[in-house]
Design an enzyme around this catalytic site. Structure first.
Site, short mmCIF file in Angstrom:
data_model
loop_
_atom_site.label_atom_id
_atom_site.label_comp_id
_atom_site.label_asym_id
_atom_site.label_seq_id
_atom_site.Cartn_x
_atom_site.Cartn_y
_atom_site.Cartn_z
CB CYS A 115 -5.54 0.00 5.26
SG CYS A 115 -4.35 -0.22 6.55
CB THR A 129 -1.72 -14.78 4.95
OG1 THR A 129 -2.32 -13.63 5.14
CG2 THR A 129 -1.10 -15.48 6.10
CG ASN A 151 -5.80 -0.26 1.00
OD1 ASN A 151 -6.67 -0.40 1.59
ND2 ASN A 151 -4.32 -0.75 1.47
N GLY A 174 0.75 -1.20 -0.13
CA GLY A 174 -0.19 -0.04 0.08
C GLY A 174 0.94 1.17 -0.06
C1 SIN Z 1 -3.92 -3.08 4.36
O1 SIN Z 1 -4.63 -3.89 5.30
O2 SIN Z 1 -4.73 -2.88 3.67
C2 SIN Z 1 -2.62 -2.94 4.77
C3 SIN Z 1 -2.06 -3.23 6.02
C4 SIN Z 1 -1.25 -2.50 6.81
O3 SIN Z 1 -0.12 -1.88 6.07
O4 SIN Z 1 -1.71 -2.11 7.88
#
Ligand code: SIN
Length: 307
Positions: free
Chosen positions: A130, A267, A127, A46
């Site tokens: 998040c 993951t 995004n 991101g």
């Molecule tokens: C996300 O969930 O979009 C990014 C995860 C993060 O960097 O906290």
């Protein structure tokens, strides 16, 4: 061999297996394990307008069937990504999707227009989901109006395919999907992480510094699968990239049959770093064994009214 390409907006990706934002660095960290150019695309970490250090630790915790993360969008910032990273990635033949996270509609649009200048960025993923940042992030993705506004502004600013990564932390995912599609999204990523937490019993305190964190991995698969099914059923023409606990070809097949046109592996990479290649091969084999000429023929096969 089955035809594997996936079209999003005007771009044809070589196959429908992408790596999920935040789990594959900037695309080159896995080079010793496999050639990232073999992937359909790499979704970048991101990216924000300016560099961020992310949240304080502890910010990662394994759960019995998944991972909690509260990274907080640690990243180098969009301009260094465009100037320093993307040229190297293009040289290596890696297909790049920039995942961008703005603090406001205007900042999202500004970042989208910066991506126009970078020929190596093939598409942009918004995004709006998040769960680990105080301003913006999931707060945008759980409100229909902000999903519409941000998608619409980026659609105007961007001359490339536009993907919106939805939040699963909503009552009705089809409402957010509709807002994004109506405002010009070419595809939807379904979905980001589920909000969760863990307690450190010895310390009598939350185990994660930021208290809440996003849950990913096999634990979330049934939830993500249900959401993909719901969105595809409501919007049969939607191009959906499924993301949520895919760790095998069988998981990938489930998502395709529930309505996905492509998948993002996240993951699962941490346990099986070459998982995307295994799944690309697995999908090709499944199509060949079942006499399917295109992988896209799998999409929605399990949706009752469509099959
Ligand atoms: C996300 O969930 O979009 C990014 C995860 C993060 O960097 O906290």
């Amino acid at each position: 061999m089955a035809e594997m390409t996936l079209k999003i907006g005007g771009h044809a990706f070589k196959n429908p297996v992408f790596t999920a934002s935040g789990t594959f660095g900037y695309g080159d960290e896995y080079e010793d394990i496999f050639d990232p150019a073999l992937l359909g695309a790499v979704c970048s970490k991101g990216l924000t307008r300016f560099p961020r250090e992310g949240n304080a630790p502890p910010r990662l915790m394994e759960t019995p069937a998944g991972l909690l993360n509260s990274v907080g969008l640690q990243n180098m910032g969009i301009e260094p990504f465009i100037c320093e990273k993307v040229p190297q990635l293009i040289e290596k033949g890696i297909s790049v999707i920039a995942n961008i996270a703005g603090h406001s509609t205007e900042e999202f649009a500004e970042m989208a227009s910066l991506c126009n200048e970078s020929p190596g960025i093939l598409a942009v993923e918004l995004n709006v989901s998040c769960p680990n940042v105080k301003e913006g992030g999931m707060a945008f993705g759980i409100r229909r109006q902000s999903v519409s506004e941000i998608t619409g502004a980026c659609r105007k600013a961007l001359q490339k395919p536009l993907i919106v990564k939805l939040s699963p932390n909503v009552t009705d995912i089809t409402e957010m999907a509709e807002a994004a599609l109506e405002s010009g999204a070419d595809a939807l990523t379904v979905a980001n992480t589920l909000l969760g937490m863990a307690i450190d019993v010895e310390k009598r305190a939350p185990a994660i510094h930021n208290v809440f964190a996003g849950l990913s991995g096999p634990a979330v698969k049934p939830v993500a699968l249900r959401m993909v099914y719901q969105v595809k059923k409501a919007f049969p023409h939607a191009v959906i990239l499924a993301s949520g606990g895919i760790v095998s070809t069988r998981d990938a097949l489930e998502f395709f049959m529930a309505g996905a046109s492509g998948i993002q592996i996240g993951t699962g990479l941490f346990r099986t770093p070459d998982l995307p290649l295994r799944i690309i091969r697995g999908l090709e084999e499944f199509c060949d064994e079942n006499g399917m000429r295109t992988v896209s023929g799998l999409t929605g096969l399990a949706i009752k009214e469509m099959s």
